[in-house]
Design an enzyme around this catalytic site. Sequence first.
Site: not given
Ligand SMILES: *Cc1c(COP(=O)(O)O)cnc(C)c1O
Length: 428
Positions: A143, A238, A266
Amino acid sequence: MPSKSQELFRKALSLMPGGVNSPVRAFRAVGGEPIFIASGKGSRITDVDGKSYIDYVLSWGPLIVGHCHPEVVEALARALQSGTSFGASTAAEVELAERIQEAFPSIQRVRLVNSGTEATMAALRVARAATGREKILKFEGCYHGHADSLLVKAGSGVATLGLPDSPGVPRALAELTITVPFNDPAALEEAFRIHRHQLAAAIVEPVVGNAGCIPPRAGFLEKLRALTAEQGTVLIFDEVMTGFRVAFGGAQQLYGIQPDLTTLGKIIGGGLPVGAYGGIATLMDLVAPTGPVYQAGTLSGNPLAVAAGLKVLEIIHRRGFYERLEAVTEKLTEGLKERASRCRVPFTVNRVGSMFTAFFTGEAVTDYSSAKRADAGRFAKFFRGLLKRGIYFPPSQFEAAFVSSAHGDEEVKETLRAAGKAMAILAK
Ligand SMILES: *Cc1c(COP(=O)(O)O)cnc(C)c1O
């Protein structure tokens, strides 16, 4: 008498889709109704009915030092006194950029944004602009936020709710997203053969967190690095979840691989809304105003988010932080295994550093397909058994759980006691 959470949820249902502002919060996959949180302190949260829980969601990862860490609260209070937003440059954002660059040698230039979704969306745009290509490659169950190009075979809430690829994403765009299974080097080679010199970017969660925690097999990320380099494809790690989580320098430090672009989020916002993308200067200098790739944000580099992020990075950079965090997490996951085996419940736990997922299967979980073969019904029962006993796990099989530095032996003991009872019921 309905609880306050139940009353709030009933009201919320008439006001917001599913009563929530993000799908997994609705508890759909685990049954029951969501609890509404009133406050958090350290390792624990308290709901609106006054019940307290040990928190393993931690806002889905950002709270690596726990809720309301006194130093973070103080830093935020100080920042608040100076103004919440200017839409102009500040000294603190330069400092955060510097901290990020020091931690991630692959990031020569960085741009702060407001969410992980924004970061991955912008990183893809840069990769497409740099290569003049349109196709991208992602991995099943990963994701990367909810941008159109990335909502194809996505993990997290999409997997939790068992949704097909999202309606509303133009087919023309979805067709440009190629997906392959994680940890499958042969499938990867095949994709690079079929789409030879056509892939603008390959984007990956170097440790998958959004199909549950799934570590990369030895050599898999190396293979991805080699293929992308050979074909001029931009490699995007990511690290929105793994950055500053699995190591200070993220998964790229842990596995010793340098991507071209990295996305963060995060932890770097310390629990406030934030995201970042960065990488080698030749790519990042394509971004406006240096280059023609447009990306902007009214609240980007927000002083409150930056203040919280800076303080968290300072705390976690202290000696022994990760060693202790990992030791506590390992004690917990080893204890879970031991209790599952005592109850004769088929069980696998995947862990990298302080992120982990408990799967009810005897089989190794190495990709999205094997994650889906785990017994989600058992997971839901386990989740409810824990919740009842004051332990708050992610309300989905396809999410990672997190440990913070506010968690210690006491939390582990309490959690294992609850887990033992929840598993004993599963065995029946
Ligand atoms: C949480 C997450 C996202 C999305 O971040 P948001 O701040 O919720 O838009 C993208 N990539 C990874 C790997 C994530 O864990």
